[in-house]
Scaffold this motif. Sequence first.
Motif, PDB file in Angstrom:
ATOM      1  N   VAL A 407      -0.297  57.330 -25.303  1.00 35.20           N
ATOM      2  CA  VAL A 407      -0.693  56.815 -26.772  1.00 35.20           C
ATOM      3  C   VAL A 407      -1.959  56.905 -26.948  1.00 35.20           C
ATOM      4  CG1 VAL A 407       1.304  55.358 -27.058  1.00 35.20           C
ATOM      5  CG2 VAL A 407      -0.567  54.424 -25.854  1.00 35.20           C
ATOM      6  N   LYS A 408      -2.703  57.763 -26.160  1.00 34.68           N
ATOM      7  CA  LYS A 408      -4.269  57.793 -26.385  1.00 34.68           C
ATOM      8  C   LYS A 408      -4.678  58.327 -27.740  1.00 34.68           C
ATOM      9  CE  LYS A 408      -7.982  60.935 -24.953  1.00 34.68           C
ATOM     10  NZ  LYS A 408      -8.418  62.086 -24.207  1.00 34.68           N
ATOM     11  N   GLY A 409      -5.577  57.701 -28.235  1.00 35.69           N
ATOM     12  CA  GLY A 409      -6.288  58.038 -29.454  1.00 35.69           C
ATOM     13  C   GLY A 409      -5.135  57.385 -30.572  1.00 35.69           C
ATOM     14  N   CYS A 410      -4.306  56.662 -30.377  1.00 32.83           N
ATOM     15  CA  CYS A 410      -3.539  55.987 -31.575  1.00 32.83           C
ATOM     16  C   CYS A 410      -4.420  54.703 -32.043  1.00 32.83           C
ATOM     17  CB  CYS A 410      -2.112  55.543 -30.931  1.00 32.83           C
ATOM     18  SG  CYS A 410      -1.148  57.119 -30.659  1.00 32.83           S
ATOM     19  N   SER A 411      -5.342  54.952 -32.745  1.00 38.49           N
ATOM     20  CA  SER A 411      -6.246  54.007 -33.076  1.00 38.49           C
ATOM     21  C   SER A 411      -5.550  52.866 -34.036  1.00 38.49           C
ATOM     22  CB  SER A 411      -7.438  54.458 -33.532  1.00 38.49           C
ATOM     23  OG  SER A 411      -7.288  55.183 -34.589  1.00 38.49           O
ATOM     24  N   GLY A 412      -4.710  53.363 -34.851  1.00 40.42           N
ATOM     25  CA  GLY A 412      -3.976  52.196 -35.632  1.00 40.42           C
ATOM     26  C   GLY A 412      -3.009  51.474 -35.074  1.00 40.42           C
ATOM     27  N   LEU A 413      -2.746  51.548 -34.048  1.00 44.43           N
ATOM     28  CA  LEU A 413      -1.624  50.729 -33.318  1.00 44.43           C
ATOM     29  C   LEU A 413      -2.487  49.195 -33.098  1.00 44.43           C
ATOM     30  CD1 LEU A 413       0.139  52.661 -30.706  1.00 44.43           C
ATOM     31  CD2 LEU A 413       0.716  51.923 -32.838  1.00 44.43           C
ATOM     32  N   SER A 414      -1.893  48.211 -33.598  1.00 43.02           N
ATOM     33  CA  SER A 414      -2.433  46.925 -33.428  1.00 43.02           C
ATOM     34  C   SER A 414      -1.699  46.009 -32.439  1.00 43.02           C
ATOM     35  CB  SER A 414      -2.680  46.232 -34.617  1.00 43.02           C
ATOM     36  OG  SER A 414      -1.502  45.978 -35.451  1.00 43.02           O
ATOM     37  N   GLU A 415      -0.769  46.283 -32.327  1.00 47.61           N
ATOM     38  CA  GLU A 415       0.413  45.536 -31.670  1.00 47.61           C
ATOM     39  C   GLU A 415       1.734  46.406 -31.048  1.00 47.61           C
ATOM     40  OE1 GLU A 415       2.205  42.357 -33.596  1.00 47.61           O
ATOM     41  OE2 GLU A 415       2.898  43.436 -35.231  1.00 47.61           O
ATOM     42  N   LEU A 416       2.429  45.946 -30.073  1.00 50.41           N
ATOM     43  CA  LEU A 416       3.489  46.620 -29.533  1.00 50.41           C
ATOM     44  C   LEU A 416       4.879  46.082 -29.747  1.00 50.41           C
ATOM     45  CD1 LEU A 416       2.098  47.979 -25.984  1.00 50.41           C
ATOM     46  CD2 LEU A 416       2.201  49.243 -28.288  1.00 50.41           C
ATOM     47  N   PRO A 417       5.955  46.534 -30.063  1.00 53.42           N
ATOM     48  CA  PRO A 417       7.307  45.561 -30.002  1.00 53.42           C
ATOM     49  C   PRO A 417       7.394  45.053 -28.774  1.00 53.42           C
ATOM     50  CG  PRO A 417       7.673  48.145 -30.294  1.00 53.42           C
ATOM     51  CD  PRO A 417       5.984  47.856 -30.266  1.00 53.42           C
ATOM     52  N   THR A 418       8.105  43.939 -28.692  1.00 51.63           N
ATOM     53  CA  THR A 418       8.694  43.445 -27.480  1.00 51.63           C
ATOM     54  C   THR A 418       9.589  44.086 -26.552  1.00 51.63           C
ATOM     55  OG1 THR A 418      10.183  42.098 -28.585  1.00 51.63           O
ATOM     56  CG2 THR A 418       7.857  41.048 -28.574  1.00 51.63           C
ATOM     57  N   SER A 419      10.136  45.126 -27.303  1.00 50.43           N
ATOM     58  CA  SER A 419      11.225  45.603 -26.814  1.00 50.43           C
ATOM     59  C   SER A 419      10.741  46.788 -25.597  1.00 50.43           C
ATOM     60  CB  SER A 419      12.210  46.495 -27.770  1.00 50.43           C
ATOM     61  OG  SER A 419      11.502  47.549 -28.345  1.00 50.43           O
ATOM     62  N   VAL A 420       9.341  47.027 -25.673  1.00 56.14           N
ATOM     63  CA  VAL A 420       8.820  47.726 -24.727  1.00 56.14           C
ATOM     64  C   VAL A 420       9.227  47.266 -23.348  1.00 56.14           C
ATOM     65  CG1 VAL A 420       6.998  48.866 -26.065  1.00 56.14           C
ATOM     66  CG2 VAL A 420       6.471  46.775 -24.549  1.00 56.14           C
ATOM     67  N   MET A 421       9.310  46.056 -23.220  1.00 57.15           N
ATOM     68  CA  MET A 421       9.687  45.408 -21.821  1.00 57.15           C
ATOM     69  C   MET A 421      11.069  45.811 -21.645  1.00 57.15           C
ATOM     70  SD  MET A 421       8.416  41.454 -22.035  1.00 57.15           S
ATOM     71  CE  MET A 421       9.423  41.008 -23.634  1.00 57.15           C
ATOM     72  N   ASP A 422      11.951  46.512 -22.275  1.00 58.42           N
ATOM     73  CA  ASP A 422      13.095  46.969 -21.937  1.00 58.42           C
ATOM     74  C   ASP A 422      13.302  48.516 -21.434  1.00 58.42           C
ATOM     75  OD1 ASP A 422      14.357  44.645 -22.601  1.00 58.42           O
ATOM     76  OD2 ASP A 422      14.563  45.189 -24.626  1.00 58.42           O
ATOM     77  N   LEU A 423      12.091  49.231 -21.282  1.00 56.10           N
ATOM     78  CA  LEU A 423      11.721  50.455 -20.865  1.00 56.10           C
ATOM     79  C   LEU A 423      11.914  50.436 -19.425  1.00 56.10           C
ATOM     80  CD1 LEU A 423       9.145  51.535 -23.454  1.00 56.10           C
ATOM     81  CD2 LEU A 423      11.387  52.337 -23.399  1.00 56.10           C
ATOM     82  N   GLY A 424      13.051  50.471 -18.813  1.00 61.40           N
ATOM     83  CA  GLY A 424      13.225  50.163 -17.325  1.00 61.40           C
ATOM     84  C   GLY A 424      12.735  51.389 -16.704  1.00 61.40           C
ATOM     85  N   SER A 425      12.778  52.723 -17.223  1.00 62.93           N
ATOM     86  CA  SER A 425      12.539  53.726 -16.395  1.00 62.93           C
ATOM     87  C   SER A 425      10.924  54.108 -16.575  1.00 62.93           C
ATOM     88  CB  SER A 425      13.193  55.087 -16.834  1.00 62.93           C
ATOM     89  OG  SER A 425      14.604  54.682 -16.658  1.00 62.93           O
ATOM     90  N   LEU A 426      10.296  53.298 -17.430  1.00 65.98           N
ATOM     91  CA  LEU A 426       8.824  53.855 -17.697  1.00 65.98           C
ATOM     92  C   LEU A 426       7.898  53.607 -16.685  1.00 65.98           C
ATOM     93  CD1 LEU A 426       6.968  54.756 -20.072  1.00 65.98           C
ATOM     94  CD2 LEU A 426       6.352  52.282 -20.526  1.00 65.98           C
ATOM     95  N   ARG A 427       7.045  54.801 -16.264  1.00 71.83           N
ATOM     96  CA  ARG A 427       6.417  54.489 -14.729  1.00 71.83           C
ATOM     97  C   ARG A 427       5.012  55.012 -15.159  1.00 71.83           C
ATOM     98  NH1 ARG A 427       9.930  52.423 -13.713  1.00 71.83           N
ATOM     99  NH2 ARG A 427      11.595  52.536 -12.140  1.00 71.83           N
ATOM    100  N   HIS A 428       4.498  55.441 -16.473  1.00 72.12           N
ATOM    101  CA  HIS A 428       3.430  56.057 -16.739  1.00 72.12           C
ATOM    102  C   HIS A 428       3.110  56.022 -18.188  1.00 72.12           C
ATOM    103  CE1 HIS A 428       0.344  59.700 -16.267  1.00 72.12           C
ATOM    104  NE2 HIS A 428      -0.200  58.510 -16.575  1.00 72.12           N
ATOM    105  N   VAL A 429       1.953  55.359 -18.487  1.00 72.04           N
ATOM    106  CA  VAL A 429       1.563  55.110 -19.868  1.00 72.04           C
ATOM    107  C   VAL A 429      -0.130  55.469 -19.606  1.00 72.04           C
ATOM    108  CG1 VAL A 429       0.848  53.617 -21.728  1.00 72.04           C
ATOM    109  CG2 VAL A 429       2.796  52.984 -20.315  1.00 72.04           C
ATOM    110  N   VAL A 430      -0.306  56.347 -20.778  1.00 71.04           N
ATOM    111  CA  VAL A 430      -1.547  56.999 -20.892  1.00 71.04           C
ATOM    112  C   VAL A 430      -2.170  56.508 -22.267  1.00 71.04           C
ATOM    113  CG1 VAL A 430      -3.200  59.191 -21.144  1.00 71.04           C
ATOM    114  CG2 VAL A 430      -1.073  59.302 -19.763  1.00 71.04           C
ATOM    115  N   CYS A 431      -3.354  55.901 -22.167  1.00 68.85           N
ATOM    116  CA  CYS A 431      -3.869  55.077 -23.384  1.00 68.85           C
ATOM    117  C   CYS A 431      -5.335  55.162 -23.178  1.00 68.85           C
ATOM    118  CB  CYS A 431      -3.509  53.495 -23.476  1.00 68.85           C
ATOM    119  SG  CYS A 431      -3.762  52.734 -22.129  1.00 68.85           S
ATOM    120  N   ASP A 432      -6.162  54.672 -24.206  1.00 71.83           N
ATOM    121  CA  ASP A 432      -7.643  54.657 -24.100  1.00 71.83           C
ATOM    122  C   ASP A 432      -7.966  53.178 -23.746  1.00 71.83           C
ATOM    123  OD1 ASP A 432      -7.216  53.701 -26.726  1.00 71.83           O
ATOM    124  OD2 ASP A 432      -7.692  55.647 -27.563  1.00 71.83           O
ATOM    125  N   GLU A 433      -9.156  52.708 -23.865  1.00 70.11           N
ATOM    126  CA  GLU A 433      -9.505  51.283 -23.569  1.00 70.11           C
ATOM    127  C   GLU A 433      -9.172  50.459 -24.799  1.00 70.11           C
ATOM    128  OE1 GLU A 433     -13.814  50.986 -23.188  1.00 70.11           O
ATOM    129  OE2 GLU A 433     -13.894  52.126 -21.392  1.00 70.11           O
TER     130      GLU A 433
END
Length: 465
Positions: A407-433
């Motif tokens: 999600v690098k450069g996704c400057s429009g994102l202001s919040e994440l849905p709570t369902s991201v906690m259900d991403l049981g296989s998620l191991r790597h997130v790329v983002c900016d500061e």
Amino acid sequence: MILRGCKGSPLALELSGRSLNHQDKMFWHNWARGLSTGHTVLDYNADLLSCLQKSFDILDPKTIECFKDLSLFPEDQRIPAAALVDMWAELLGDDDASAMERIYQLVNLNMADIIVTRKVANGALDYNHHYVTQYGLLRDLAIHQTNEEPVAERNRLIIDLSCLPKWWAEVNEHPIKARILSLSVDEAFTSDWSFFQPTEVEVLVLNLKFQAKKFTLPLPVFMKKMSTLKVLIIANYDIYHADLENVELFHYLSDLKRIRLQRVSVPFLGKIGVQLKNLQKLSLFMCIVDEAFINSEVQISDMMPNLVEIDIDDCDMVELPDGISNIVSLRKLSITKCRELSALPDAIENLVNLESLRLSSSTGLKVLPDSVAGLRNLKLLDISGCISLNNLPENIGELSKLEKLNVKGCSGLSELPTSVMDLGSLRHVVCDEETSELWELFTSSFSDLRLEVVQADDNTKWLGY
């Protein structure tokens, strides 16, 4: 002319100087005339040829063949790594990683160089922004090595219509058994090549060198006889797009598995009902594709029912055709730098085997449909640079196999849905500061999540501007 023929090589300059020292003026003129008609300095300097050749005598045969393959493309042009990957997948049986390893082996041997036009996340196998360059004399050496073989025994044929080889006048007397054919054409090219019989060619590279603002490439009629063709690469190096003519010849390419088109107008796919039953990968780079799939008499899923990968980069695509959602065999879908793309079809959930979805730098993309959550086999989602995207689907947590999210450069994102906690296989997130702050609120919900915070660029080069 002689100085230019040495192509900046100190070794070539030194050895050529020795050969020409104290020679008659006519000897100099003969060299210069030969270089102006397509010869290289290697044709006149045995010492230079011997010095360069020694560097390759210790290499294994496959590495030498890969080195020669770089000469299939025009001099002083960047060679897309993706084009080499496509070729070696079919000729050598390489997977993507093995093909890239061969490229880096050539780089480490100083036989080529590599240019990366966009940074990718650590560990990502994304070669669509990698380009290979070959030094002038080394390209000459590769062509010289190829031309040393008898025409009938060559594995590859390299033909530039602006400077035809000597054997061309006797082409009817030479059976063509090459597996690879590279043809560089200009405005004088016509499709009437009925005398040419490249019946065993598996890779065809068409390099377009047109100068006119508007031009059409007539596909050569000898393609009717290319039933063994597996890879077709058409690369236009002009700033204007080329139209294709005689595209009905695609009907004869029964074994075609990979197509890569560069800076070509693609208006034909649905209108003439091209049937490419064995096609596995379609790559469109800087093409006009807006008319390729509309008003189609035949669904793209019927034309190309066995597609595994679609790669569309820097094209004028406004919307993803619904028919693509019916290609259930699709595993990789990449639509990058398509700035006019604003949405994906709800039917995208039909791609039940999709493992990789790249939408990077699609700056006009405003929303991901909730149906994306139906991609239950998705492992990679790359929405980096989608600056108009304001939120993620509320049900994104249903992507139970998602391992990596960029999600690098996704400057429009202001919040994440709570369902991201259900991403049981998620191991790597790329983002900016900026977006890392959003993810830090959820990291405690994951036992093994690596948050890769990439520093934002000072400019927009990574967006492709």
